[in-house]
Design an enzyme around this catalytic site. Structure first.
Site, PDB file in Angstrom:
ATOM      1  N   HIS A 164       0.822  -1.215   0.000  1.00 18.86           N
ATOM      2  CA  HIS A 164       0.000   0.000   0.000  1.00 18.86           C
ATOM      3  C   HIS A 164       0.855   1.264   0.000  1.00 18.86           C
ATOM      4  O   HIS A 164       2.063   1.229   0.188  1.00 18.86           O
ATOM      5  CB  HIS A 164      -0.961   0.001   1.199  1.00 18.86           C
ATOM      6  CG  HIS A 164      -0.296   0.088   2.537  1.00 18.86           C
ATOM      7  ND1 HIS A 164       0.211   1.260   3.050  1.00 18.86           N
ATOM      8  CD2 HIS A 164      -0.064  -0.863   3.488  1.00 18.86           C
ATOM      9  CE1 HIS A 164       0.719   1.034   4.250  1.00 18.86           C
ATOM     10  NE2 HIS A 164       0.560  -0.251   4.536  1.00 18.86           N
ATOM     11  N   CYS A 180       3.033  -4.988   6.619  1.00 16.35           N
ATOM     12  CA  CYS A 180       2.653  -4.587   5.273  1.00 16.35           C
ATOM     13  C   CYS A 180       3.850  -3.998   4.530  1.00 16.35           C
ATOM     14  O   CYS A 180       4.816  -3.548   5.140  1.00 16.35           O
ATOM     15  CB  CYS A 180       1.520  -3.565   5.316  1.00 16.35           C
ATOM     16  SG  CYS A 180      -0.084  -4.284   5.732  1.00 16.35           S
TER      17      CYS A 180
END
Length: 205
Positions: A164, A180
């Protein structure tokens, strides 16, 4: 039990360094003291008249023949992501990765893509923050400039992990996340346009 009503309130109370600021598609505005607090005293990074979404690690086409075309390979030790484009080449991006204790490895596929995604903190993260700080993360944060997932998100398999964006380009190349893979907004938009649902993702520690 304290429940935060806004993303900004949660970020400030917990001392989390999450993205805040205008995007590369909107004019830069006068910066608040809260935004300065999040930057930790750093000067804002700009590109022309806009708040920068550029990575401090420029993307580059390089020789890379370990995987077939349309594969995402992430080397968390190197803190680089490679998207293979065929003919023995790949586009290399700088990324931020999980901090100590949060790095992982494996092979999955992209199962979903989202523009300006909303953020639903995983139950394990909410429990960890509650245990460590006594605070309660919001169950959901709408997509937008205050959202920690940035401009785009590519969801990895059935895991809690994503590739992301972020509006904090100075964090690229560092180990700061909860697992992440973080990219500058400009780079994640570029990758989002290339990779599809079904694209293989290989992560190596």
């Amino acid at each position: 039990m304290k429940i935060f009503r806004t993303a900004s309130a949660m970020i400030l109370a917990l001392g989390l360094a999450l993205p805040l600021g205008a995007t590369a598609t909107k004019p830069a505005m006068a910066e608040s003291s809260f935004a300065k607090f999040l930057r930790g005293g750093r000067e804002p990074i700009r590109h022309g008249n806009y708040r920068s979404d550029k990575s401090p690690v420029p993307r580059k086409t390089v020789r890379f023949d370990q995987y077939p075309p349309n594969t995402i390979f992430i080397d968390t030790a190197e803190r680089r992501l490679y998207y293979t484009i065929g003919n023995g080449k790949a586009i290399r991006y700088g990324v931020g990765v999980g901090r100590d204790g949060f790095r992982w490895s494996g092979s999955h596929k992209i199962t979903r893509k989202a523009e300006w995604p909303g953020w639903t903190p995983p139950a394990v993260m909410r429990a960890r923050v509650k245990r460590q700080t006594g605070k309660t993360l919001p169950a959901y944060v709408p997509g937008g400039e205050d959202n920690p997932l940035g401009a785009r998100a590519l969801y990895i398999g059935s895991t809690i992990y994503r590739i992301h964006g972020t509006n904090q380009p100075w964090t690229i190349g560092k180990a700061m996340s909860s697992g992440c893979i973080r990219m500058a907004n400009e780079d994640v938009i570029d990758l989002y346009q290339r990779a599809n649902v079904g694209t293989r993702v290989v992560v190596r520690q």
